[in-house]
Design an enzyme around this catalytic site. Structure first.
Site, PDB file in Angstrom:
ATOM      1  N   ILE A  16      31.822   9.877 -13.992  1.00  0.00           N
ATOM      2  CA  ILE A  16      30.475   9.863 -13.421  1.00  0.00           C
ATOM      3  C   ILE A  16      29.493  10.594 -14.339  1.00  0.00           C
ATOM      4  CG2 ILE A  16      29.049  10.601 -11.481  1.00  0.00           C
ATOM      5  CD1 ILE A  16      31.495  10.391  -9.698  1.00  0.00           C
ATOM      6  N   GLY A  20      28.301  20.985 -19.226  1.00  0.00           N
ATOM      7  CA  GLY A  20      28.725  21.966 -20.208  1.00  0.00           C
ATOM      8  C   GLY A  20      30.071  22.572 -19.895  1.00  0.00           C
ATOM      9  N   MET A  21      30.409  22.703 -18.597  1.00  0.00           N
ATOM     10  CA  MET A  21      31.677  23.305 -18.209  1.00  0.00           C
ATOM     11  C   MET A  21      32.745  22.283 -17.840  1.00  0.00           C
ATOM     12  SD  MET A  21      30.616  26.549 -15.805  1.00  0.00           S
ATOM     13  CE  MET A  21      32.322  26.717 -15.303  1.00  0.00           C
ATOM     14  N   LYS A  39      35.596  17.322 -10.104  1.00  0.00           N
ATOM     15  CA  LYS A  39      35.012  18.031 -11.239  1.00  0.00           C
ATOM     16  C   LYS A  39      36.142  18.741 -11.982  1.00  0.00           C
ATOM     17  CE  LYS A  39      31.122  21.176 -12.160  1.00  0.00           C
ATOM     18  NZ  LYS A  39      30.054  21.974 -11.499  1.00  0.00           N
ATOM     19  N   ASP A 133      20.912  28.631 -10.489  1.00  0.00           N
ATOM     20  CA  ASP A 133      20.774  27.546 -11.474  1.00  0.00           C
ATOM     21  C   ASP A 133      20.021  26.382 -10.854  1.00  0.00           C
ATOM     22  OD1 ASP A 133      21.016  26.308 -13.914  1.00  0.00           O
ATOM     23  OD2 ASP A 133      23.003  25.499 -13.519  1.00  0.00           O
TER      24      ASP A 133
END
Length: 645
Positions: A16, A20-21, A39, A133
């Site tokens: 998808i 960055g992580m 994720k 964030d």
């Protein structure tokens, strides 16, 4: 990772997004049979304990929250050497993608999205969680209209808000002044980031920009965010005040948390009087600028740079050092004056003629270049529904270059043109590339498990997964509970595979429950029960059978006429003949033991009054009931006998 299964449960299907992580994949939850977003932390980061700790922290932070405007987190684990997080799958675009498409949003769009973001953020703040964030990339705009805030990768508890000794977290364009200067964040830092985001939604740009991140950070720490109405006609005075209030450099002058900002924005959306809606604003906001903030217009700035000054009334005056310029010498006599004047006029006429001629040539060249020449623009033609070859021909006729790509479409058959990018009517330079979408037909979506569900639940699942519920085409009698789905079929009446076309019609076969219990009933009573269950009784299909448990003339059971019985079908009944009767054999004259064995073999239960020790000396003389009579199997038969010693 595509094709692999995490913990034997989450089957990875497609990618998808990449961050960055971590990488985000679409997966099937094989246990609960639903689509989820997984994720997975990048492999090179999984070896770093700090990154792993932050990743697991996101799971804990998000799992503590449950709100319609927050992305749900279902599970977290470690498998195949990867740390992963399982979240709600939300077909959507981000607010960043919407801003790229529309440049800026209307006031109503900005308030609708802002209210949803503040509602989710307020829930996090009430739970003691600071997001840290907040940015358009983390605001999800779902296809069904839901707005959700996600990515709590940097979230921390309010009581643990210092970041001293670490790099600044969050995107630099949305960092609050206290994070830049002191490395400290609390709920008011999220409120500041929201104010920057609201400014960007209204104006289409961020308030502070620069070539280097530190330039932007410096502006956050030392400059005030301007009112969005200076850049956008969509910004009302109330929205100006909200942006200014939430982006105050001093945290004490901002709303305490997202909940306080949400109260203000909700009041504005309800159209309450501005006086009531702005009572929550600090008293020093919304006033006139102080003299120290007076802004010089461009003419004044240039004048200052040239060494000029302004009078008290604001008019321009030269500096004290300036002296009037000396007048040019004038010919003394009238003849010289006339000659000089004529020469001056001739020079002006020549220059004017040259300038006009040059302008005419330039204007003509520009007109030709942009009107009919290579620099002219042409409109992108409409190609929707046309054959791909015809669509490419139309684009070529406009001296544009077609480039084909594939996309799904519900309305346009596979192989035909769906649309162009840029869209129809857009004016482009000749030779520009126009992307043409070739239809692949409707999207092929994963089919959920429908069999075994109750009918209402199945219909709801069909709609939520992107398909269309057709109708219940059949009700069958089965051992499943009434209303349970027995089969799901496509529009042609065939069973569904693993995938099916988006918005495709799905029909159902459901259970009508089990047959009604008619055992022991009279035929009339049984027929009434069949009608109540939706079945028709046909007496010509009745059968008869012996039964040791059901009395003669009563119903033993239902006689189906086919393997599958549907509501409305015709059935027969099995009528009892009572227990089956058998002839009693003649055993007179036979030794007693042999006679008893014959009766046992015939299915009866023989008995005698002769003791066991004397049976070898006894002969049977008859039976009670007598030979030739009929009795059911298992009936007791008394053997008459005589003893000869």
């Amino acid at each position: 990772m595509i094709g692999q299964t995490l913990d034997g449960r989450y089957a990875i299907r497609s990618r998808i997004a990449r961050g960055g992580m971590a990488m985000v994949y679409l997966a099937n939850d094989l246990r609960l049979e639903r689509r989820v977003a997984v994720k997975v932390m990048h492999e090179h980061l999984a070896e770093d304990d700090n990154f792993t700790r932050r990743f697991e922290q996101e799971a804990r932070s998000a799992a503590r929250l449950s709100h319609p405007n927050l992305v749900n987190v279902f599970d977290q684990g470690h498998d195949l050497g990867r740390t992963y997080l399982v979240m709600e799958y939300l077909p959507s675009i981000t607010l960043r993608e919407l801003l790229k498409q529309q440049k800026s949003l209307t006031a109503e769009q900005s308030m609708e999205i802002g209210e949803a973001v503040l509602a989710g953020l307020a829930a996090a703040h009430r739970a003691g969680i600071v997001h840290r964030d907040l940015k358009p990339e983390n605001v999800m705009l779902a296809d069904d209209g839901r707005i959700k805030l996600g990515d709590f990768g940097l979230a921390r508890a309010v009581s643990a808000n210092t970041t001293t000794g670490q790099a600044l977290l969050g995107t630099i364009a949305y960092l609050s002044p206290e994070l830049v200067t002191r490395g400290v964040a609390d709920a008011r830092s999220d409120v500041y980031a929201f104010g920057i985001m609201l400014y960007e939604m209204l104006t289409g740009e961020q308030p502070f920009t620069g070539e280097q991140p530190m330039q932007i950070a410096y502006q956050h720490a030392h400059s005030e965010v301007p009112a969005p109405s200076l850049r956008s006609t969509e910004a009302s005075p109330e929205l100006d005040q909200l942006v200014l209030w939430t982006t105050q450099r001093e945290p004490e002058q901002r709303p305490l948390d997202a909940g306080e900002a949400l109260d203000f924005l909700s009041a504005v959306r309800r159209g309450e009087p501005g006086e009531n809606a702005t009572r929550v604003l600090p008293s020093d906001l919304g006033g006139t600028p102080t003299p120290s903030t007076t802004v010089l217009d461009r003419v004044q700035q240039e004048a200052l740079a040239a060494g000029s000054a302004f009078t008290d009334g604001g008019s321009f005056a030269g500096t004290a050092e300036q002296t009037p310029a000396a007048d040019p010498p004038v010919p003394a006599g009238p003849i010289e004056l006339a000659a000089a004047s004529a020469a001056k006029r001739r020079r002006r006429g020549v220059w004017a003629a040259l300038i006009v001629a040059v302008l005419v040539v330039v204007a003509g060249g520009i007109g030709w270049w942009f009107g009919q020449g290579p620099g002219s623009k042409v409109a992108v033609p409409g190609v929707a529904g046309q054959d791909l070859a015809a669509a490419e021909s139309l684009i070529n006729e406009q001296q544009l270059v077609p480039e084909v790509f594939e996309c799904s479409s519900l309305e346009i058959p596979a192989g035909k043109a769906v649309r162009t990018e840029p869209g129809e009517g857009t004016r482009l330079d000749r030779g520009a590339t126009v992307r043409v979408c070739k239809s692949t037909g409707p999207r092929q979506l994963a089919v959920p498990t429908i069999v075994g569900l109750a009918q209402p639940k199945a219909q709801e699942l069909i709609g939520s997964q992107g398909f269309t519920f057709g109708k219940v085409i059949e009700e069958r009698f089965s051992d499943q509970q009434k209303g349970t789905v027995l089969a799901a079929l496509d529009a042609d009446g065939n069973g569904l595979g693993e995938t099916y076309s988006e918005k495709g019609r799905i029909d159902l076969i459901v259970s009508a429950g089990g047959f009604p219990d008619v055992t022991g009933s009279s035929p009339e009573q049984a027929a009434s029960k069949l009608r109540e269950a939706g079945l028709e009784h046909a007496p010509e299909h009745n059968t008869e059978a012996y039964s040791d448990t059901v009395k003669k003339g009563s119903v033993i059971g239902i006689v189906p006429l086919s393997e599958t019985v549907r509501v409305g079908d015709t059935v027969g009944l099995q009528i009892s003949l009572g227990p089956e009767l058998f002839d009693i054999p003649d055993v007179a004259g036979k030794p007693l033991q042999e006679a008893m064995n014959i009766l046992s073999g015939a299915g009866f239960k023989p008995s005698t009054l002769v003791p066991d020790a004397l049976r070898d000396f006894a002969k049977a003389t008859g039976t009670d009931p007598g030979a030739g009579k009929r009795a059911p199997k298992g009936a007791e038969i008394r053997v008459k006998s005589t003893i000869s010693l």
